[in-house]
Motif scaffolding. Sequence first.
Motif: not given
Length: 368
Positions: A120-144
Motif C-alpha cells: 500500500l505504501k508503494l501504491d500511494l507512491l505510484f500515485i505521486k509518481n515516486r516509485l523510483h527512489p524506493t528499495p523495491r524499484f532499485e531491486i527491480a532495476m538492478q535485476a533487469v
Amino acid sequence: MASKRDRDVFEISGPLYLSDVNWKSVHHRRVVAASLVQGVYVLERDRVKNRQGSEALAPPWWEFFHFQLLHQLVDNPCIVGAVYEYKPASDCKNSTEGAPRCVIAFRGTITKGYALVQDLKLDLLFIKNRLHPTPRFEIAMQAVRNIVAAYGDLNVWLAGHSLGSAMSMFAGKNMAKSGIFLEAYLFNPPYFSAPIENIKDEEMKHIIRTAKSVIKAGITVATIGRQERTTWEDQFLLLSPWVPNIFVNPGDYICAEYIGYFEHRKTMEEIGAGGIERLATQYTLGGLFLTAIGRQAEEPLHLLPSANLTVNLSQSLDFKQAHGRYLGFKQWYLGFKQAHGIHQWFSPDVTHLQSKLHQWSNTDDGYI
C-alpha cells in the motif's frame, strides 16, 4: 468459485490446456507470462504459510512451461518478483523460436499480512509518481540490468500485474530511454485518473475527454517554457519505439482508463485536433498544477507513447443487472476482483479479447 488455496494450485486453476506452447502465438505468450506472474504471488504465499519442499504450490506455475527459478526478488522480507530461465528438455520436439531466455516477473498488491502494508505504501507512491527512489524499484532495476547484460535484450521479457505492472513498466521505460526495448506483458497496470471510461454515454465521454485535453494543452503552453516542453516531448518521443503489451478489463477501475487514453488520440486526429492531443497526452493535470505553482512535477509513470492494447470483453462488469437493480456491494466487489485479477489472463474462459496497436508518431500525420 474456487477456494483461495485452490486458486494457488496449478493442477486446479492453472492453464493445463496449454501443454504445447507455440511461442509465435500471441495468445500462448500471454498465458505463459500471466502464469509466471501468478507464480510470484504463490511464492510469497508459500513463504508466509511456510509451505516448503513437496508442500510448496508455486513451482508448477513455471515448471509446466519448462522454466527454472533463477532468483527470488525480495523486499524485506516479502517476495515481490522472480527471475525465470527457460530450460526446455533436450528432446523437446516443439519449436522454441520466439521463446524468451529469461522472464522477470513482478506481483501486485497482496491484501493480507505485512506485505499489504508494504504494498500500500508503494501504491500511494505510484500515485505521486515516486516509485523510483524506493528499495523495491532499485531491486527491480538492478535485476533487469543484470539479466539483460547476461542474456541480451532480445531474450528477456518483463511481466507484471497491477503494482507489479507499474514496476515492469517503469523499468521498461528506463531501459527504452537507453535504446533497449524489452518485450513486456503488463496485466491490469494502474492508471490513476477519474474513471471516465465507466461513463456509458459515449458522446458525454468524448466531450469530457476533449475538454480535458484542451485544458491540459492550454495549461502546458501557459506554464511550461518552450525549451522545457521540447525536452519533455523529446523524452516522450524517445520511448515511442517501445511497444509493451498492455492487458486491461473495462470493469477494472484501476486500469480501464488506458482504453480511453489510447482511443481518444485517434478520435482527436479524426476531428483535426491531433496536435492538441499529442501535447495533452504527455502530461497529467496533477503534474501541470504542481508546475503552475512553482513545484517540480515528477515524470508520470503511467503515460506511454505506444502500446499493443488488449481489452478483455469477456468479463466486463456492469453496474446494473438486466432487470435494472443495482448490484449489492458484495456482488460488485467480487466482480471487480474478477476484472482486476491475474487469473483471467490464463483462463480458458477468456474468449473475447480485442487487441489494437497504438503506435506513436509526433508528426501531423501522427497517430497510427
